[in-house]
Motif scaffolding. Structure first.
Motif, PDB file in Angstrom:
ATOM      1  N   VAL A   1       0.839  -1.204   0.000  1.00 37.03           N
ATOM      2  CA  VAL A   1       0.000   0.000   0.000  1.00 37.03           C
ATOM      3  C   VAL A   1       0.873   1.252   0.000  1.00 37.03           C
ATOM      4  O   VAL A   1       0.613   2.219  -0.746  1.00 37.03           O
TER       5      VAL A   1
ATOM      6  N   LEU B   1      -6.317  -2.058  -1.102  1.00 41.72           N
ATOM      7  CA  LEU B   1      -6.156  -0.924  -2.023  1.00 41.72           C
ATOM      8  C   LEU B   1      -7.509  -0.333  -2.410  1.00 41.72           C
ATOM      9  O   LEU B   1      -7.629   0.871  -2.631  1.00 41.72           O
TER      10      LEU B   1
ATOM     11  N   VAL C   1      -8.386   1.967   0.298  1.00 45.16           N
ATOM     12  CA  VAL C   1      -7.545   3.170   0.229  1.00 45.16           C
ATOM     13  C   VAL C   1      -8.043   4.092  -0.885  1.00 45.16           C
ATOM     14  O   VAL C   1      -8.131   5.323  -0.720  1.00 45.16           O
TER      15      VAL C   1
ATOM     16  N   LEU D   1      -2.097   5.232  -6.956  1.00 44.71           N
ATOM     17  CA  LEU D   1      -2.546   3.977  -6.322  1.00 44.71           C
ATOM     18  C   LEU D   1      -2.540   2.819  -7.323  1.00 44.71           C
ATOM     19  O   LEU D   1      -3.555   2.132  -7.501  1.00 44.71           O
TER      20      LEU D   1
ATOM     21  N   ALA E   1       2.302  -1.989  -6.493  1.00 48.86           N
ATOM     22  CA  ALA E   1       2.103  -2.483  -5.125  1.00 48.86           C
ATOM     23  C   ALA E   1       2.370  -3.989  -5.068  1.00 48.86           C
ATOM     24  O   ALA E   1       2.973  -4.486  -4.110  1.00 48.86           O
TER      25      ALA E   1
END
Length: 620
Positions: free
Chosen positions: A499, A524, A527, A543, A548
């Motif tokens: 993350v 995720l 998030v 993101l 990740a």
């Protein structure tokens, strides 16, 4: 954008003319790597003595950075004496190239423009093969400063009496850009100062709110804003001089008076039918309720400070300064009279919508107003029915303009005077904005932090604000809100690192990556949802789930080697290194919360230990 001359021919010519070592600036990493491939096919090897000298230097660097022992360009560098240097390479490889160049072992380095600044990397010659550079997604012309940075690498102190900058002919190079860059003055430095949430918290931790504005006033950013304000003030002085012949006449505000009269006269001529949302008498007043206008209220008089529209009631509203210094909000419908009197004052973007000094001046002027002030005649249109010509004519008769001795002068000067007044108002507002811009940006951040509970209404740090100030990285508000939402509760080190990597990574370059685990994808998603809700206050990060996942693999599998990690993706190993290095930085920030969030800090500590291995152990 390849150079018009083949790399091998170019370096051969430079060697014959004794113009080596040289730095050849190319447009992309790919162009640098392709230039090296051209030399791999070439058979022009260096003399054995020079090859041994290069090998000796490389052995010293490899002893310090073992990760470059298997670098694919190693043999080419040893045998040909040329190298590539760009952001796609590991830092350890770039250090090796820089060391070889410093010791005079290389004849040429193919590099992107990132080499132009920040590294002590001079050469006898620089070769410019481009007049533009890729920024974000498009190519833009090199600035004068960038071209001088590139050319400034020519000439080694203590070794060369002169440096050479060579421009290669190419259909993709604009010589006018290069010429301007080599002969012009560099662009002024522009401050990149940004007020962040951690900065606000830490400043308020160290200083009371009233001391912050003088601190910000000493910054280079405010210095530059003041310079721009001073330039506008000089233009404003000229405008005021030009405005002097158009001062008060029979009417105090003759420009507005003539504008109203002229509008009414044209209305009579054309009999235009205008639809308005508000009642006609209210809509007619809106044009005149400008800041500084004296108006009559049900009880007493006041000065308009601003006009706005209420979201809840969807009705036009005004903020009015009343006698005694009271600032109140009231609907436009409650205004009973609009007077021919306007006061100048310095507006402000927040309550009370003017500066403290202006508030005092307006209060005094309001108290000193005479009992009788001329009332502005306002032409009211009926929304449903056309305006009878006789009614307009009657209204026009209410204006003093038709019989005023200043009418010819007002009619002649109105257009120029109106333009000058508009310019003065525009410059005045711009100057006020520049003088207070930094402080207002700080106040805006304070309001957001108060809204989220990191600051009290008196701008003191709350319990959450005390630990949130330790998160001094990009997207700090998202990270602290994730912590408060306990989004990381139960997350293992690889999930936390994944993350943090997705938040830290800011490159949208496509590529092939491993797939994220279901747990990471779910986290995720949470998030991403929170980031979207915070978008009005902080730009959300990219993101990316793929980067990740790459970090998750590296942290979750201690047996995975650096070479194995690189094979999982098409990402350049220099980019992988930066991704993991930034992730380490973000995790180290979480590690500082061990006093308030011991579980999260311990997980971050385990993630850091798993991340820092192999190549990442070589550099501090």
């Amino acid at each position: 954008m390849p150079p018009s001359i083949h790399p091998v021919d170019l370096i051969t010519a430079l060697r014959q003319k004794h113009l080596t070592p040289a730095i050849v600036f190319l447009t992309s990493r790919r162009a640098c790597d392709e230039a090296m491939q051209a030399f791999e096919r070439d058979q022009a090897l260096l003399p054995p003595a020079r090859q041994r000298a290069i090998a000796a230097v490389l052995d010293q660097v490899i002893a310090q950075f073992p990760s470059i022992a298997d670098h694919p360009l190693l043999e080419t560098v040893k045998q040909i004496g040329v190298a590539a240097h760009h952001a796609g390479h590991l830092p350890s490889w770039k250090i090796a190239v820089e060391e070889l160049m410093r010791q005079g072992c290389l004849d040429a380095v193919f590099a992107t423009t990132t080499l132009a600044a920040g590294v002590d990397f001079p050469a006898r010659t620089v070769v410019l093969t481009q007049s533009s550079v890729r920024k974000t997604k498009d190519f833009t012309d090199l600035t004068i400063g960038e071209i001088q940075q590139l050319a400034g690498r020519a000439g080694r102190r203590g070794k060369d009496m002169v440096g050479f900058a060579i421009v290669t002919p190419s259909p993709y190079i604009d010589l006018s850009v290069i010429t301007k860059g080599l002969t012009g003055h560099p662009e002024p430095i522009d401050s990149q100062f940004v007020i962040t949430y951690p900065m606000v918290l830490n400043l308020l931790k160290a200083h009371p709110l009233e001391q912050i504005q003088p601190i910000l006033a000493k910054s280079f950013a405010q210095f530059q804003l003041n310079q721009r304000a001073e330039t506008l003030e000089q233009k404003l002085d000229v405008l005021h001089e030009l405005m002097q012949p158009y001062g008060p006449r029979v009417c105090t505000d003759w420009i507005t008076q003539w504008q109203i009269f002229d509008h009414a006269r044209k209305q009579k001529a054309h009999r235009a039918h205008i639809r308005r949302k508000e009642p006609p008498e209210l809509a007619a007043r809106l044009h005149f309720l400008t800041p500084g206008r004296v108006v009559g209220l049900t009880r007493g008089r006041g000065v308009v400070l601003r006009q706005y529209r209420s979201r809840g009631q969807r009705s036009p509203m005004v903020t009015v300064l009343r006698p005694g210094g009271a600032v109140t909000e009231c609907p436009v419908a409650s205004i009973t009279q609009v007077f021919d009197r306007v006061f100048e004052f310095e507006e402000a973007p927040v309550y009370p919508w003017c500066t403290p000094k202006s508030l005092d001046d307006l209060s005094r002027q309001l108290e000193e107003l005479p009992a009788r002030i001329p009332i502005l005649p306002i032409l009211v249109h009926d929304e449903q029915e056309s305006i009878p010509e006789s009614a307009i004519a009657q209204t026009l008769d209410d204006f003093p303009c038709p019989t005023c001795p200043s009418r010819p002068a007002c009619q002649k000067d109105h257009a120029t005077a109106l333009r000058l007044r508009q310019d003065i108002q525009r410059h005045t507002k711009a100057i006020q904005a520049l003088r207070t811009s930094l402080w207002h940006r700080f106040q805006a951040k304070v309001e957001v932090l108060q809204q989220f509970g990191y600051l009290t209404p008196t701008a003191h740090l709350t319990e959450d604000g005390e630990w949130a100030r330790l998160i001094r990285i990009d997207h700090s508000l998202l990270i602290t809100e994730l912590i408060r939402a306990e989004a990381f509760t139960g997350a293992d080190p690889q999930l936390l690192a994944g993350v943090m990597a997705s938040i830290a990574h800011d490159d949208d370059r496509p590529g092939a990556f491993p797939r994220a685990s279901p747990g990471l994808s779910s986290l995720l998603w949470q998030v991403r949802r929170l980031a979207e809700t915070l978008a009005p206050h902080e730009d959300p990060p990219l993101l990316r789930a793929d980067v990740a996942a790459l970090t998750e693999k590296w942290v979750g599998d201690p047996t995975l080697t650096w070479i194995g990690l690189c094979k999982m993706t098409t990402m350049a190993e220099g980019d992988i290194y930066r991704l993991l290095a930034r992730t380490l930085e973000y995790l180290s920030q979480l590690h500082t919360l061990k006093a308030t969030h011991p579980g999260l800090a311990e997980t971050a500590d385990r993630a850091i230990a798993a991340l820092r291995r192999g190549v990442l152990e070589e550099l501090p």
